[in-house]
Design a protein around this motif. Sequence first.
Motif, PDB file in Angstrom:
ATOM      1  N   ASP A  39     103.953  14.686  12.853  1.00 44.12           N
ATOM      2  CA  ASP A  39     105.379  14.601  12.573  1.00 44.12           C
ATOM      3  C   ASP A  39     106.187  14.592  13.869  1.00 44.12           C
ATOM      4  N   ALA A  40     105.789  15.410  14.829  1.00 46.23           N
ATOM      5  CA  ALA A  40     106.471  15.429  16.135  1.00 46.23           C
ATOM      6  C   ALA A  40     106.313  14.081  16.838  1.00 46.23           C
ATOM      7  N   ALA A  41     105.127  13.476  16.753  1.00 51.59           N
ATOM      8  CA  ALA A  41     104.890  12.168  17.381  1.00 51.59           C
ATOM      9  C   ALA A  41     105.751  11.091  16.733  1.00 51.59           C
ATOM     10  N   ILE A  42     105.869  11.134  15.417  1.00 55.41           N
ATOM     11  CA  ILE A  42     106.698  10.145  14.715  1.00 55.41           C
ATOM     12  C   ILE A  42     108.164  10.322  15.097  1.00 55.41           C
ATOM     13  N   LYS A  43     108.629  11.558  15.142  1.00 56.07           N
ATOM     14  CA  LYS A  43     110.027  11.802  15.516  1.00 56.07           C
ATOM     15  C   LYS A  43     110.300  11.333  16.945  1.00 56.07           C
ATOM     16  N   ALA A  44     109.372  11.574  17.855  1.00 51.89           N
ATOM     17  CA  ALA A  44     109.520  11.112  19.238  1.00 51.89           C
ATOM     18  C   ALA A  44     109.537   9.583  19.282  1.00 51.89           C
ATOM     19  N   TYR A  45     108.691   8.949  18.492  1.00 47.59           N
ATOM     20  CA  TYR A  45     108.625   7.487  18.419  1.00 47.59           C
ATOM     21  C   TYR A  45     109.964   6.933  17.920  1.00 47.59           C
ATOM     22  N   LEU A  46     110.528   7.567  16.904  1.00 45.26           N
ATOM     23  CA  LEU A  46     111.805   7.107  16.354  1.00 45.26           C
ATOM     24  C   LEU A  46     112.945   7.271  17.356  1.00 45.26           C
ATOM     25  N   LEU A  47     112.866   8.284  18.205  1.00 42.76           N
ATOM     26  CA  LEU A  47     113.882   8.447  19.250  1.00 42.76           C
ATOM     27  C   LEU A  47     113.830   7.306  20.258  1.00 42.76           C
ATOM     28  N   VAL A  48     112.627   6.841  20.573  1.00 44.52           N
ATOM     29  CA  VAL A  48     112.446   5.751  21.528  1.00 44.52           C
ATOM     30  C   VAL A  48     112.747   4.396  20.873  1.00 44.52           C
ATOM     31  N   HIS A  49     112.660   4.346  19.549  1.00 46.29           N
ATOM     32  CA  HIS A  49     112.903   3.109  18.791  1.00 46.29           C
ATOM     33  C   HIS A  49     114.044   3.319  17.801  1.00 46.29           C
ATOM     34  N   PRO A  50     115.279   3.399  18.302  1.00 45.52           N
ATOM     35  CA  PRO A  50     116.407   3.670  17.405  1.00 45.52           C
ATOM     36  C   PRO A  50     116.671   2.549  16.396  1.00 45.52           C
ATOM     37  N   GLU A  51     116.056   1.391  16.607  1.00 47.89           N
ATOM     38  CA  GLU A  51     116.221   0.292  15.653  1.00 47.89           C
ATOM     39  C   GLU A  51     115.503   0.581  14.334  1.00 47.89           C
ATOM     40  N   ASP A  57     109.286  10.335   3.497  1.00 46.43           N
ATOM     41  CA  ASP A  57     108.806  10.609   2.149  1.00 46.43           C
ATOM     42  C   ASP A  57     108.504  12.102   2.019  1.00 46.43           C
ATOM     43  N   THR A  58     108.457  12.606   0.818  1.00 46.20           N
ATOM     44  CA  THR A  58     108.186  14.031   0.611  1.00 46.20           C
ATOM     45  C   THR A  58     106.815  14.455   1.129  1.00 46.20           C
ATOM     46  N   LEU A  59     105.884  13.529   1.304  1.00 42.58           N
ATOM     47  CA  LEU A  59     104.554  13.853   1.810  1.00 42.58           C
ATOM     48  C   LEU A  59     104.423  13.666   3.315  1.00 42.58           C
ATOM     49  N   GLY A  60     105.500  13.212   3.974  1.00 48.27           N
ATOM     50  CA  GLY A  60     105.474  13.121   5.431  1.00 48.27           C
ATOM     51  C   GLY A  60     105.327  11.730   6.002  1.00 48.27           C
ATOM     52  N   CYS A  61     105.244  10.705   5.158  1.00 49.04           N
ATOM     53  CA  CYS A  61     105.213   9.325   5.648  1.00 49.04           C
ATOM     54  C   CYS A  61     106.660   8.871   5.877  1.00 49.04           C
ATOM     55  N   MET A 126     106.132   1.001   8.087  1.00 48.62           N
ATOM     56  CA  MET A 126     105.615   2.306   7.674  1.00 48.62           C
ATOM     57  C   MET A 126     105.052   3.035   8.890  1.00 48.62           C
ATOM     58  N   LEU A 127     105.336   4.309   8.995  1.00 47.06           N
ATOM     59  CA  LEU A 127     104.749   5.178  10.007  1.00 47.06           C
ATOM     60  C   LEU A 127     103.940   6.222   9.242  1.00 47.06           C
ATOM     61  N   ILE A 128     102.631   6.136   9.378  1.00 48.68           N
ATOM     62  CA  ILE A 128     101.713   6.896   8.536  1.00 48.68           C
ATOM     63  C   ILE A 128     101.043   8.007   9.346  1.00 48.68           C
ATOM     64  N   PRO A 129     101.237   9.268   8.957  1.00 52.92           N
ATOM     65  CA  PRO A 129     100.511  10.362   9.629  1.00 52.92           C
ATOM     66  C   PRO A 129      99.002  10.173   9.481  1.00 52.92           C
ATOM     67  N   SER A 130      98.267  10.719  10.414  1.00 53.63           N
ATOM     68  CA  SER A 130      96.818  10.496  10.452  1.00 53.63           C
ATOM     69  C   SER A 130      96.095  10.922   9.176  1.00 53.63           C
ATOM     70  N   ILE A 131      96.540  11.981   8.539  1.00 51.94           N
ATOM     71  CA  ILE A 131      95.866  12.453   7.328  1.00 51.94           C
ATOM     72  C   ILE A 131      95.908  11.395   6.224  1.00 51.94           C
ATOM     73  N   TYR A 132      96.913  10.536   6.223  1.00 52.62           N
ATOM     74  CA  TYR A 132      97.040   9.491   5.203  1.00 52.62           C
ATOM     75  C   TYR A 132      96.540   8.141   5.704  1.00 52.62           C
ATOM     76  N   GLY A 133      95.959   8.132   6.912  1.00 50.58           N
ATOM     77  CA  GLY A 133      95.370   6.921   7.473  1.00 50.58           C
ATOM     78  C   GLY A 133      93.862   7.086   7.532  1.00 50.58           C
ATOM     79  N   TYR A 134      93.350   7.278   8.742  1.00 50.32           N
ATOM     80  CA  TYR A 134      91.903   7.399   8.918  1.00 50.32           C
ATOM     81  C   TYR A 134      91.480   8.791   9.372  1.00 50.32           C
ATOM     82  N   GLY A 135      92.418   9.750   9.340  1.00 51.80           N
ATOM     83  CA  GLY A 135      92.113  11.155   9.550  1.00 51.80           C
ATOM     84  C   GLY A 135      91.369  11.481  10.823  1.00 51.80           C
ATOM     85  N   THR A 136      90.472  12.441  10.716  1.00 48.73           N
ATOM     86  CA  THR A 136      89.749  12.951  11.882  1.00 48.73           C
ATOM     87  C   THR A 136      88.590  12.067  12.305  1.00 48.73           C
ATOM     88  N   SER A 137      88.274  11.042  11.515  1.00 43.95           N
ATOM     89  CA  SER A 137      87.136  10.188  11.868  1.00 43.95           C
ATOM     90  C   SER A 137      87.552   8.892  12.555  1.00 43.95           C
TER      91      SER A 137
END
Length: 159
Positions: A39-51, A57-61, A126-137
């Motif tokens: 979530d911190a990485a996504i927020k930082a990304y959005l700061l650099v990409h104000p467009e 989403d309620t689940l963090g996406c 879409m900006l997808i947290p790792s748990i909803y992508g490919y996780g720890t693998s």
Amino acid sequence: MKKLLFLVLFPLAIYSLSSCSKATDPTITAAIQQAADDDAAIKAYLLVHPEITGVKDTLGCYYQVVSTGAGAYPTATTTIKGTYTGSLLNGTAFATNASVSAPLSSLIYGWQIVLPHVPIGSKIIMLIPSIYGYGTSGSGAIPANAVLRFDVDLSPPGA
């Protein structure tokens, strides 16, 4: 009688309360920390990409509807058709103009979470947290615990 009842129930109460103070499972602790890091990485990304004005989403996406289609809203059984570009937050692309034609239920969980929010025919980021992508693998060029960006163009109905 009250003293006997107290003598029996008091130790049970103490035992019950002490069992609640056990350390949390390390796997759960790691997952919670990874979710916070993502979530911190996504927020930082959005700061650099104000467009990108992502909605969380309620689940963090996070997602932004670039243009709204006129089709139905997808469900788990809807076949998703269209093209997409997938990249890491550092800009490294792992899929460029890739085609997709698959039931929503067979796609990564992040897509299953976000796509029901938009009608078919939409263009979405879409900006997808790792748990909803490919996780720890991870997967192929996607490292473990990677937050993913997808630019998706869902084909309109009948296309």
